[in-house]
Scaffold this motif. Structure first.
Motif, PDB file in Angstrom:
ATOM      1  N   GLY A 388       0.805  -1.205   0.000  1.00  0.00           N
ATOM      2  CA  GLY A 388       0.000   0.000   0.000  1.00  0.00           C
ATOM      3  C   GLY A 388       0.840   1.259   0.000  1.00  0.00           C
ATOM      4  N   ARG A 389       0.261   2.337  -0.450  1.00  0.00           N
ATOM      5  CA  ARG A 389       0.945   3.615  -0.497  1.00  0.00           C
ATOM      6  C   ARG A 389       0.775   4.382   0.812  1.00  0.00           C
ATOM      7  NH1 ARG A 389      -1.463   5.490  -6.397  1.00  0.00           N
ATOM      8  NH2 ARG A 389       0.257   4.766  -7.702  1.00  0.00           N
ATOM      9  N   ASN A 390       1.576   5.416   0.956  1.00  0.00           N
ATOM     10  CA  ASN A 390       1.339   6.368   2.046  1.00  0.00           C
ATOM     11  C   ASN A 390       0.005   7.075   1.804  1.00  0.00           C
ATOM     12  OD1 ASN A 390       4.819   7.412   2.140  1.00  0.00           O
ATOM     13  ND2 ASN A 390       3.839   5.732   3.199  1.00  0.00           N
ATOM     14  N   GLU A 391      -0.757   7.213   2.859  1.00  0.00           N
ATOM     15  CA  GLU A 391      -2.024   7.943   2.775  1.00  0.00           C
ATOM     16  C   GLU A 391      -2.190   8.819   4.012  1.00  0.00           C
ATOM     17  OE1 GLU A 391      -4.775   4.757   0.236  1.00  0.00           O
ATOM     18  OE2 GLU A 391      -5.396   5.416   2.220  1.00  0.00           O
ATOM     19  N   PHE A 392      -2.712  10.005   3.784  1.00  0.00           N
ATOM     20  CA  PHE A 392      -3.113  10.862   4.892  1.00  0.00           C
ATOM     21  C   PHE A 392      -4.628  10.838   4.920  1.00  0.00           C
ATOM     22  CE2 PHE A 392      -3.864  15.376   6.485  1.00  0.00           C
ATOM     23  CZ  PHE A 392      -3.719  15.007   7.816  1.00  0.00           C
ATOM     24  N   ALA A 401     -10.779  11.705  13.560  1.00  0.00           N
ATOM     25  CA  ALA A 401      -9.361  11.386  13.682  1.00  0.00           C
ATOM     26  C   ALA A 401      -8.616  11.861  12.444  1.00  0.00           C
ATOM     27  CB  ALA A 401      -9.159   9.876  13.858  1.00  0.00           C
ATOM     28  N   MET A 402      -7.299  11.948  12.587  1.00  0.00           N
ATOM     29  CA  MET A 402      -6.392  12.129  11.455  1.00  0.00           C
ATOM     30  C   MET A 402      -5.275  11.107  11.630  1.00  0.00           C
ATOM     31  SD  MET A 402      -6.008  16.255  11.178  1.00  0.00           S
ATOM     32  CE  MET A 402      -5.829  16.524  12.946  1.00  0.00           C
ATOM     33  N   TYR A 403      -4.974  10.390  10.572  1.00  0.00           N
ATOM     34  CA  TYR A 403      -3.863   9.451  10.692  1.00  0.00           C
ATOM     35  C   TYR A 403      -3.124   9.333   9.362  1.00  0.00           C
ATOM     36  CZ  TYR A 403      -7.228   5.969   8.792  1.00  0.00           C
ATOM     37  OH  TYR A 403      -8.147   5.301   8.036  1.00  0.00           O
ATOM     38  N   MET A 404      -1.835   9.079   9.475  1.00  0.00           N
ATOM     39  CA  MET A 404      -0.968   8.916   8.314  1.00  0.00           C
ATOM     40  C   MET A 404      -0.595   7.445   8.195  1.00  0.00           C
ATOM     41  SD  MET A 404       0.741  10.249   5.753  1.00  0.00           S
ATOM     42  CE  MET A 404       1.127  11.986   5.997  1.00  0.00           C
ATOM     43  N   LYS A 405      -1.029   6.830   7.109  1.00  0.00           N
ATOM     44  CA  LYS A 405      -0.640   5.448   6.848  1.00  0.00           C
ATOM     45  C   LYS A 405       0.766   5.451   6.258  1.00  0.00           C
ATOM     46  CE  LYS A 405      -3.546   2.949   4.583  1.00  0.00           C
ATOM     47  NZ  LYS A 405      -4.581   2.538   3.612  1.00  0.00           N
ATOM     48  N   LEU A 406       1.653   4.678   6.858  1.00  0.00           N
ATOM     49  CA  LEU A 406       3.026   4.655   6.377  1.00  0.00           C
ATOM     50  C   LEU A 406       3.611   3.262   6.552  1.00  0.00           C
ATOM     51  CD1 LEU A 406       5.309   6.532   8.924  1.00  0.00           C
ATOM     52  CD2 LEU A 406       3.020   5.720   9.448  1.00  0.00           C
ATOM     53  N   THR A 407       4.720   3.009   5.875  1.00  0.00           N
ATOM     54  CA  THR A 407       5.383   1.712   5.916  1.00  0.00           C
ATOM     55  C   THR A 407       6.477   1.735   6.977  1.00  0.00           C
ATOM     56  OG1 THR A 407       4.967   1.396   3.557  1.00  0.00           O
ATOM     57  CG2 THR A 407       6.660   0.020   4.559  1.00  0.00           C
ATOM     58  N   VAL A 408       6.482   0.727   7.835  1.00  0.00           N
ATOM     59  CA  VAL A 408       7.495   0.628   8.889  1.00  0.00           C
ATOM     60  C   VAL A 408       8.033  -0.800   8.929  1.00  0.00           C
ATOM     61  CG1 VAL A 408       6.406   2.416  10.286  1.00  0.00           C
ATOM     62  CG2 VAL A 408       5.786   0.027  10.662  1.00  0.00           C
ATOM     63  N   TYR A 503      -6.143   4.676  -8.099  1.00  0.00           N
ATOM     64  CA  TYR A 503      -6.173   4.433  -6.652  1.00  0.00           C
ATOM     65  C   TYR A 503      -5.740   2.994  -6.377  1.00  0.00           C
ATOM     66  CZ  TYR A 503      -7.784   3.641  -1.919  1.00  0.00           C
ATOM     67  OH  TYR A 503      -7.841   3.312  -0.587  1.00  0.00           O
ATOM     68  N   LEU A 504      -4.802   2.818  -5.454  1.00  0.00           N
ATOM     69  CA  LEU A 504      -4.320   1.496  -5.078  1.00  0.00           C
ATOM     70  C   LEU A 504      -4.866   1.130  -3.703  1.00  0.00           C
ATOM     71  CD1 LEU A 504      -0.580   1.425  -6.247  1.00  0.00           C
ATOM     72  CD2 LEU A 504      -2.635   0.630  -7.441  1.00  0.00           C
ATOM     73  N   GLN A 505      -5.587   0.023  -3.644  1.00  0.00           N
ATOM     74  CA  GLN A 505      -6.171  -0.448  -2.397  1.00  0.00           C
ATOM     75  C   GLN A 505      -5.081  -0.998  -1.483  1.00  0.00           C
ATOM     76  OE1 GLN A 505      -9.643  -0.426  -1.866  1.00  0.00           O
ATOM     77  NE2 GLN A 505      -9.381  -1.132   0.219  1.00  0.00           N
ATOM     78  N   THR A 506      -5.166  -0.680  -0.197  1.00  0.00           N
ATOM     79  CA  THR A 506      -4.244  -1.250   0.786  1.00  0.00           C
ATOM     80  C   THR A 506      -4.756  -2.620   1.202  1.00  0.00           C
ATOM     81  OG1 THR A 506      -3.620   0.928   1.617  1.00  0.00           O
ATOM     82  CG2 THR A 506      -3.190  -0.952   3.051  1.00  0.00           C
ATOM     83  N   HIS A 507      -3.887  -3.615   1.192  1.00  0.00           N
ATOM     84  CA  HIS A 507      -4.286  -4.975   1.556  1.00  0.00           C
ATOM     85  C   HIS A 507      -3.656  -5.373   2.887  1.00  0.00           C
ATOM     86  CE1 HIS A 507      -6.156  -5.641  -2.338  1.00  0.00           C
ATOM     87  NE2 HIS A 507      -5.086  -5.113  -2.907  1.00  0.00           N
ATOM     88  N   GLY A 508      -4.454  -6.030   3.729  1.00  0.00           N
ATOM     89  CA  GLY A 508      -3.939  -6.535   4.996  1.00  0.00           C
ATOM     90  C   GLY A 508      -3.807  -5.498   6.085  1.00  0.00           C
ATOM     91  N   TYR A 509      -4.419  -4.331   5.905  1.00  0.00           N
ATOM     92  CA  TYR A 509      -4.322  -3.280   6.933  1.00  0.00           C
ATOM     93  C   TYR A 509      -5.704  -2.674   7.156  1.00  0.00           C
ATOM     94  CZ  TYR A 509      -3.703   1.383   8.899  1.00  0.00           C
ATOM     95  OH  TYR A 509      -3.832   2.504   9.668  1.00  0.00           O
ATOM     96  N   ILE A 510      -6.086  -2.538   8.410  1.00  0.00           N
ATOM     97  CA  ILE A 510      -7.341  -1.878   8.773  1.00  0.00           C
ATOM     98  C   ILE A 510      -7.045  -0.931   9.926  1.00  0.00           C
ATOM     99  CG2 ILE A 510      -9.688  -2.161   9.655  1.00  0.00           C
ATOM    100  CD1 ILE A 510      -9.740  -4.941   8.439  1.00  0.00           C
ATOM    101  N   TRP A 511      -7.476   0.330   9.775  1.00  0.00           N
ATOM    102  CA  TRP A 511      -7.309   1.282  10.870  1.00  0.00           C
ATOM    103  C   TRP A 511      -8.369   1.009  11.924  1.00  0.00           C
ATOM    104  CZ3 TRP A 511     -10.615   5.501  12.403  1.00  0.00           C
ATOM    105  CH2 TRP A 511     -10.061   6.299  13.412  1.00  0.00           C
ATOM    106  N   ILE A 512      -7.941   0.872  13.166  1.00  0.00           N
ATOM    107  CA  ILE A 512      -8.861   0.609  14.281  1.00  0.00           C
ATOM    108  C   ILE A 512      -8.824   1.803  15.220  1.00  0.00           C
ATOM    109  CG2 ILE A 512      -9.411  -0.909  16.212  1.00  0.00           C
ATOM    110  CD1 ILE A 512      -7.935  -3.151  14.722  1.00  0.00           C
ATOM    111  N   PRO A 513      -9.942   2.491  15.403  1.00  0.00           N
ATOM    112  CA  PRO A 513      -9.946   3.638  16.328  1.00  0.00           C
ATOM    113  C   PRO A 513      -9.528   3.199  17.721  1.00  0.00           C
ATOM    114  CG  PRO A 513     -11.988   3.541  15.062  1.00  0.00           C
ATOM    115  CD  PRO A 513     -11.261   2.270  14.796  1.00  0.00           C
ATOM    116  N   PRO A 514      -8.618   3.935  18.361  1.00  0.00           N
ATOM    117  CA  PRO A 514      -8.186   3.552  19.712  1.00  0.00           C
ATOM    118  C   PRO A 514      -9.319   3.656  20.720  1.00  0.00           C
ATOM    119  CG  PRO A 514      -7.052   5.552  18.953  1.00  0.00           C
ATOM    120  CD  PRO A 514      -7.959   5.117  17.861  1.00  0.00           C
TER     121      PRO A 514
END
Length: 516
Positions: A388-392, A401-408, A503-514
């Motif tokens: 997946g790509r970086n997404e804001f 919320a605001m979150y930045m999806k990034l690769t780590v 648009y590239l779909q992110t696979h294997g990642y779901i944002w979960i609100p804390p």
């Protein structure tokens, strides 16, 4: 400054100077009369009166100055109106702590019954307002009258005509009169312009507040700060770094008894042409000269005027299965309950970047968010682009919320990468802060005379110019709605359109609100 911008600002300055010359300087103190027209309707009960009560409870409405008037055709008493709205103002959790404020607030409400085109009804309303102003010993120039039209647009012209003739401030008191009108502002360019002309012939633009509650949402209001107060966003916010922008609105329920009303408008008029397009303006606009309302709205108009005509091949419409079972919906209805459309902005910053607007009812989830997807990293030595790509992402609702999806790097001995996020979740970060409802903020702005978060007439015209040709093609049946199952993502063709747009779909990642 270009000559076009100079002329826009000059017209704005002359318009405001003319307004001040006729009405004098605006007053922010003194008698305040808030009139809710359509007081017995759902919008007033569920949104307008609760917003007014919350402003009162928080101390923004001074009981020594304010009085609230309901006006509608229903023949009910003051107490009957109070009883009708009482249950919408507080819930069981905070009923006891707000009981005293609720009692005081309800006593501020007076009801006047009458038709929306009746001189007698509006004369009675004016008499009630005048009695309130006299009782408050209103001084010259300090009378404030705010009329909130919680009504169908079809009755705006006669109501505004009656207000102008019988309920505007009298010369011995002066002060201001302001009109708040709800969307939809027409059904296409022609009807919107006709409505604007009818209201504009009665009131000056500084008196007219076209309310779009999305502009009052906390995360939407944060857009200007995010973009123009943070150094690391400034160099990235352009076609060189951003692959695409998605603005998404989903509801997990259908029309629920509003099928007949909804069928007249459809999802594009109901959501995309106003709410999502307003968000697009804030994402795409250039930095304004200042935070003055007219400077901000000038930049929004420029964005709208730069949008090129929508192509049919960049539109997917859908209608959920079971929509036509509603007896108020025609059996052959082509009205979309889902739409994905791509807008393209022809300017230096955004050329080639698709802005994907997506809205639907009876979907798999309920949410609204802005998704800025960045381009791939050149020379990907980690071979991780498939993740997946970086997404804001800016989550407007629910769970702001605001979150930045990034690769780590995934923790461990091996060099493996995963998608994660830098997260600012409002409920966690601002536990002791109550996020105001959109209507609270916008009504308060109206009282203050701040039009920054309201739609200007030329802005409305530019918005309708974008969508009217497409709406007319839909009306003629040239663009068809595709059936989709309730509780789904919508038609599969919509996902195919997103893929085609890059648009590239992110696979294997779901944002979960804390959780707290």
């Amino acid at each position: 400054m270009g000559s076009g911008q100079w002329h826009v600002e000059k017209r704005s300055t002359l318009r405001n100077e003319s307004f001040l010359k006729e009405y004098g300087p605006v007053s922010e103190t003194g008698s305040l009369s808030i009139v809710v027209l359509g007081a017995s309707g759902d919008l007033a009960k569920k949104k307008t009166f609760p917003a007014l009560f919350n402003l009162f409870h928080q101390g923004f409405l001074n009981p020594e100055e304010v009085h609230i008037f309901g006006y509608a055709r229903s023949r009910i008493s003051d107490q009957e109106l109070r009883d009708k709205i009482r249950g919408y103002l507080v819930d069981e959790k905070n009923a006891s702590e707000k009981s005293e404020a609720l009692s005081k607030f309800l006593q501020l409400i007076k009801y006047v019954s009458g038709p929306y085109d009746s001189e007698d009804g509006f004369k009675r309303l004016d008499k009630a307002i005048s009695e309130h102003e006299i009782s408050k010993k209103t001084s010259e120039g300090s009378s404030r009258r705010l009329f909130y039209l919680a009504l169908p647009p079809s009755v705006y012209p006669p109501v505004c005509k009656m207000i102008k003739a019988w309920c505007t401030n009298k010369s011995d008191l002066g002060g201001w009169t302001r009109i708040v009108v709800e969307k939809p502002f027409g059904k296409d360019l022609e009807s919107a312009e006709q409505l604007s002309s009818q209201i504009g012939s009665l009131f000056d633009e500084p008196q007219i507040y076209r309310i779009d509650h999305y502009l009052g949402k906390e995360l939407v209001q944060n857009m200007l700060v995010l973009r123009f107060a943070n150094r690391f966003f400034l160099p990235l916010w352009n076609r060189d770094n951003i692959a695409n922008v998605q603005i998404v609105f989903r509801e997990d329920f259908g029309t629920e008894g509003r099928g007949g009303y909804f069928d007249e408008y459809g999802i594009i008029r109901d959501i995309i042409q106003n709410h999502l397009l307003q968000v697009l303006c804030l994402v795409a606009m250039e930095k304004p000269v200042s935070l003055k309302p007219e400077h901000i709205r000038d930049e929004k108009v420029k964005v709208l005027q730069s949008v090129i005509p929508i192509k049919d091949e960049e539109v997917v419409l859908g209608q959920y299965e079971g929509y036509r079972d509603d007896p108020t919906v025609p059996n052959d209805s082509n009205t979309p309950t889902f739409a994905t459309t791509i807008l393209r902005i022809d300017n230096e910053r955004w050329e080639g970047v698709p802005f994907i607007l997506k809205a639907g009812k009876a979907m798999s989830s309920k949410k609204a968010d802005i998704r800025i997807q960045f381009k791939d990293v050149p020379g990907d030595i980690f071979k991780c682009q498939k993740q997946g790509r970086n997404e804001f992402v800016i989550r407007l609702q629910p769970s702001e919320a605001m979150y930045m999806k990034l690769t780590v790097k995934q923790p461990g001995l091996e060099m493996q990468t995963v998608q994660s996020e830098l997260d600012l979740s409002y409920k966690q970060r601002y536990q002791d802060v109550s996020i105001p409802e959109a209507y609270e903020r916008l009504i308060l702005d109206t009282i203050k005379g701040d039009q920054q978060h309201f739609v200007r007439r030329d802005e409305l015209k530019a918005a309708w110019e974008i969508f009217t040709p497409l709406l007319h093609r839909i009306g003629r049946g040239e663009v068809k709605s595709i059936p989709y199952k309730q509780g789904s993502r919508g038609p599969a063709e919509a996902d195919q359109l997103l893929e085609k747009a890059g648009y590239l779909q992110t696979h294997g990642y779901i944002w979960i609100p804390p959780t707290l």
